[in-house]
Write a protein that holds these residues in place. Structure first.
Motif, PDB file in Angstrom:
ATOM      1  N   TRP A 124       0.810  -1.217   0.000  1.00 50.19           N
ATOM      2  CA  TRP A 124       0.000   0.000   0.000  1.00 50.19           C
ATOM      3  C   TRP A 124       0.847   1.273   0.000  1.00 50.19           C
ATOM      4  N   ILE A 125       2.100   1.139   0.413  1.00 54.19           N
ATOM      5  CA  ILE A 125       2.966   2.321   0.421  1.00 54.19           C
ATOM      6  C   ILE A 125       4.157   2.134  -0.508  1.00 54.19           C
ATOM      7  N   SER A 126       4.057   1.156  -1.419  1.00 51.25           N
ATOM      8  CA  SER A 126       5.122   0.918  -2.385  1.00 51.25           C
ATOM      9  C   SER A 126       4.857   1.703  -3.666  1.00 51.25           C
ATOM     10  N   ALA A 127       5.922   2.038  -4.364  1.00 55.04           N
ATOM     11  CA  ALA A 127       5.794   2.749  -5.633  1.00 55.04           C
ATOM     12  C   ALA A 127       5.170   1.830  -6.677  1.00 55.04           C
ATOM     13  N   PRO A 128       4.223   2.313  -7.486  1.00 53.17           N
ATOM     14  CA  PRO A 128       3.614   1.492  -8.532  1.00 53.17           C
ATOM     15  C   PRO A 128       4.678   0.862  -9.429  1.00 53.17           C
ATOM     16  N   GLY A 129       4.497  -0.443  -9.677  1.00 52.81           N
ATOM     17  CA  GLY A 129       5.430  -1.150 -10.530  1.00 52.81           C
ATOM     18  C   GLY A 129       6.653  -1.690  -9.826  1.00 52.81           C
ATOM     19  N   SER A 130       6.826  -1.352  -8.550  1.00 51.27           N
ATOM     20  CA  SER A 130       7.988  -1.855  -7.808  1.00 51.27           C
ATOM     21  C   SER A 130       7.785  -3.311  -7.416  1.00 51.27           C
ATOM     22  N   ALA A 131       8.847  -3.952  -6.960  1.00 53.57           N
ATOM     23  CA  ALA A 131       8.806  -5.381  -6.631  1.00 53.57           C
ATOM     24  C   ALA A 131       7.842  -5.693  -5.499  1.00 53.57           C
ATOM     25  N   THR A 132       7.579  -4.712  -4.636  1.00 55.83           N
ATOM     26  CA  THR A 132       6.715  -4.956  -3.473  1.00 55.83           C
ATOM     27  C   THR A 132       5.306  -4.395  -3.645  1.00 55.83           C
ATOM     28  N   ALA A 133       4.989  -3.876  -4.818  1.00 57.91           N
ATOM     29  CA  ALA A 133       3.733  -3.137  -4.994  1.00 57.91           C
ATOM     30  C   ALA A 133       2.515  -4.018  -5.227  1.00 57.91           C
ATOM     31  N   THR A 134       2.697  -5.284  -5.613  1.00 54.00           N
ATOM     32  CA  THR A 134       1.541  -6.089  -6.028  1.00 54.00           C
ATOM     33  C   THR A 134       1.313  -7.340  -5.192  1.00 54.00           C
ATOM     34  N   SER A 135       1.985  -7.454  -4.058  1.00 45.87           N
ATOM     35  CA  SER A 135       1.718  -8.593  -3.173  1.00 45.87           C
ATOM     36  C   SER A 135       2.157  -8.239  -1.758  1.00 45.87           C
ATOM     37  N   PHE A 136       1.574  -8.911  -0.785  1.00 47.05           N
ATOM     38  CA  PHE A 136       1.916  -8.659   0.611  1.00 47.05           C
ATOM     39  C   PHE A 136       3.146  -9.445   1.054  1.00 47.05           C
TER      40      PHE A 136
END
Length: 378
Positions: A124-136
């Protein structure tokens, strides 16, 4: 330490034994118990097909020699349930429910050893498209665990055929990674178990994949469609039951919703298969009554095709939820619960194999039989 299983054998008239494993997270220990019973009985699969945790269990089976498969399954499940949850065991349904809730909370907060770990920062606080942006969570620990426990050369070139189901993220199309069509690597196994939003999508080539359970949690259809005319004995091991009680609490509602969503209507598939084969038998008998000179080329070809319909016996084993389990049952990874699931699968498989008559192949052209130890009238 390796074990010496019983000599491998197959029932008379059976050309292939298939093990079909549904997805279901922590409930997958039930499948490991089922396989242990089959291994001890000498009923080794020629083909293992799975989705999600079923794909992982399948890789542990196909990617090891038969005398080490149970050992490797134990190593995997002992590894991912190794975090202590409580020093006290559950003594009744109330205490076990409380311990299960605590175990599930620890999973969501800390991940599971050898399986997945929380992403930092949070999506929720990751930059869009970053490695941590699409999963917990990230599944780097799972990649390491599978690499250590699975011989992928053996999985691809050994005696047991492997297939795993996944979903292509952009198109939403279902795909099977079948070793008959491609070389299988650790990424294919992980793609089958990449359940969003918890776990990250997996890139294979130029495509990205999620957990196959999003579309179909049961790979039975793939085995039936790609099995050709082989007479098959299929062990279908499900972790969610389509049948269940009427919910009485919100926890019951959430658990029942998950059962319905991920059961993939296995019984519907087997019922349709049985009805289709019965229709084929009637059509075959009708075509045989007609003089050959009255048949068109297409009808002659159909008659020949129907003469070689596969005979199929499906032995269904469906996990029976304990009274203290709720909607978190698929991510409650305590060692105590894992052993309960494993033992339950082992007992159900032993009870199934005790019905010697169920192992007999149908005698009719294209005959189909379906048996379930929990619904013996079938």
């Amino acid at each position: 330490m390796s074990i010496s299983p019983s000599p491998a054998w197959r029932p008379e008239g059976c050309a292939s034994i298939s093990l079909v494993l549904q997805g279901g997270g922590a409930l997958g220990a039930y499948q490991a118990g089922v396989y242990q019973a089959l291994n001890e009985a000498g009923l080794e699969p020629d083909w293992v097909a799975g989705v999600s945790i079923g794909a992982i269990n399948s890789a542990l089976i196909a990617g090891n020699p038969r005398e080490r498969r149970v050992e490797r399954l134990h190593q995997f499940w002992d590894t991912i349930t190794s975090r202590p949850v409580s020093w006290l065991p559950g003594f009744d349904d109330t205490s076990r429910m409380a311990l299960g809730a605590w175990s599930a909370f620890m999973t969501t907060a800390l991940g599971q050893p050898g399986f997945f770990q929380p992403n930092v920062p949070n999506p929720w606080i990751s930059a869009p498209g970053s490695a941590t942006a699409t999963s917990f969570y990230n599944t780097a620990p799972l990649a390491k665990t599978l690499t250590e426990l699975v011989d992928f050369d053996l999985l691809n070139d050994g005696p047991v055929r492997y297939a795993a189901g996944a979903v292509e993220v952009l198109s939403g199309n279902f795909a099977y990674f079948d070793r008959q069509d491609r070389r299988i690597g650790v990424e294919h196994v992980m793609a089958s178990g990449a359940l969003p939003p918890a776990l990250p999508m997996v890139q294979i080539g130029t495509d990205w994949f999620w957990d196959g359970g999003l579309v179909s949690n049961t790979p039975l259809q793939h085995v039936l469609e790609r099995g050709g005319n082989l007479d098959q004995l299929i062990f279908q091991v499900d972790l969610f039951s389509a049948n269940g009680p009427l919910p009485r609490t919100m926890s019951d509602v959430l658990a029942r919703q998950k059962d319905i969503q991920y059961s993939s209507r296995t019984r519907m598939v087997t019922d349709q298969l049985t009805a289709q084969h019965r229709r084929n038998q009637v059509l075959r008998r009708l075509l045989e009554k007609l003089p050959p000179h009255d048949l068109s080329e297409a009808e002659i070809a159909l008659k020949e095709e129907l003469q070689d319909q596969a005979e199929i016996t499906i032995l269904q084993l469906i996990y029976q939820q304990a009274a203290y389990e709720g909607q978190a049952k698929d991510y409650e990874f305590s060692a105590e619960t894992m052993r309960v699931h494993w033992d339950s699968g082992y007992r159900d498989a032993r009870a199934t194999l005790a019905h010697k008559e169920w192992l007999k192949m149908p005698k009719a052209y294209g005959g189909t039989r379906v048996h379930d130890v929990h619904r013996p009238s079938e």
